[in-house]
Design an enzyme around this catalytic site. Sequence first.
Site, PDB file in Angstrom:
ATOM      1  N   HIS A 145      45.303-148.833 -14.218  1.00  0.00           N
ATOM      2  CA  HIS A 145      46.038-150.035 -14.633  1.00  0.00           C
ATOM      3  C   HIS A 145      45.419-150.572 -15.928  1.00  0.00           C
ATOM      4  O   HIS A 145      44.208-150.475 -16.136  1.00  0.00           O
ATOM      5  CB  HIS A 145      45.961-151.098 -13.528  1.00  0.00           C
TER       6      HIS A 145
ATOM      7  N   ASN B  27      52.202-155.386  -7.198  1.00  0.00           N
ATOM      8  CA  ASN B  27      50.760-155.400  -7.435  1.00  0.00           C
ATOM      9  C   ASN B  27      50.315-156.851  -7.400  1.00  0.00           C
ATOM     10  O   ASN B  27      50.593-157.610  -8.319  1.00  0.00           O
ATOM     11  CB  ASN B  27      50.486-154.759  -8.811  1.00  0.00           C
TER      12      ASN B  27
ATOM     13  N   GLU C 127      53.547-148.980 -18.410  1.00  0.00           N
ATOM     14  CA  GLU C 127      53.359-150.422 -18.534  1.00  0.00           C
ATOM     15  C   GLU C 127      52.846-150.745 -19.930  1.00  0.00           C
ATOM     16  O   GLU C 127      51.633-150.695 -20.180  1.00  0.00           O
ATOM     17  CB  GLU C 127      52.347-150.915 -17.500  1.00  0.00           C
TER      18      GLU C 127
ATOM     19  N   GLY D 212      52.365-159.573 -17.922  1.00  0.00           N
ATOM     20  CA  GLY D 212      51.985-160.967 -17.709  1.00  0.00           C
ATOM     21  C   GLY D 212      52.309-161.875 -18.877  1.00  0.00           C
ATOM     22  O   GLY D 212      51.877-163.022 -18.922  1.00  0.00           O
TER      23      GLY D 212
ATOM     24  N   LYS E 144      47.411-158.076  -7.525  1.00  0.00           N
ATOM     25  CA  LYS E 144      46.218-158.331  -8.352  1.00  0.00           C
ATOM     26  C   LYS E 144      45.203-159.182  -7.564  1.00  0.00           C
ATOM     27  O   LYS E 144      45.097-159.028  -6.355  1.00  0.00           O
ATOM     28  CB  LYS E 144      46.626-158.954  -9.684  1.00  0.00           C
TER      29      LYS E 144
ATOM     30  N   GLU F 286      44.630-153.396 -16.879  1.00  0.00           N
ATOM     31  CA  GLU F 286      43.519-154.345 -16.708  1.00  0.00           C
ATOM     32  C   GLU F 286      42.224-153.609 -16.388  1.00  0.00           C
ATOM     33  O   GLU F 286      41.136-154.041 -16.786  1.00  0.00           O
ATOM     34  CB  GLU F 286      43.893-155.379 -15.630  1.00  0.00           C
TER      35      GLU F 286
END
Length: 249
Positions: A95, A10, A167, A173, A12, A97
């Site tokens: 996701h 991914n 996740e 991150g 991003k 985010e």
Amino acid sequence: MARNYFIAGNWKMHKTRAEAAALAKELVAALKDGGHKYLVAPSFTALETVAALVKGTNILLGAQNCAVEEEGAHTGEVSALQLKDLDVQTVILGHSERRHLYKEDDELVNRKVHIALKHGLDVILCVGELLEEREAGKAEAVCRRQTVEGLKGVSAADLSRVTIAYEPVWAIGTGKTATPEDADAVHAYIRGVVGELYGQAAAENLVIQYGGSVKPENAAALMAKENIDGALVGGASLKAATFVPIAKF
Ligand code: PGA
């Protein structure tokens, strides 16, 4: 294990078209003899560029999100139909985010799952708890809710086009990875939830990726676990030097 490992990158909100093309070319060359299932998910702006490079290879093309509507007055959105038009095969939905920075709730994610499946896109449905939820003992409950609500109304036939990515938000991150044991326990739990919904055989066939600071150093130990069937990789997917060893763990 009958399930195939599925390793996805991914990217991003990183990379210009030229940078995306350079990485895609490196990956095509390095992974052509790789034994697992592979996917890269560039930004919308680089999809067409990367599509031309991965076409006919063993690397699938993914998008990182799609609109909840098919077309119309939705400024700034990109529809499943437009993704199909770019040869996208799979879309990442829910996701963390998107859920936490852009306030996507389970109902919206579920509607996106349906629109993607309807238009022939496969789906990677992301689930995972926040740190405070884990500390409050709610990790399983959160993953259950996101799985049940995310899959609501999805037929058993369509489930075969869905991958789940576990996740834990506190691991994304941050450099903190869930231990293989902790991740495997949640994967087993999610598999059980899918078993309640779709039966044992469907649950056994479901591919569940782990995501959250997957690196070359920890990939093999995670993949060795019974219920971990692949990885959704963020930071380490941005360079061939770190993604290839994960993809060829
Ligand atoms: P990370 O991201 O590998 O940088 O932790 C994973 C993800 O968000 O999919």
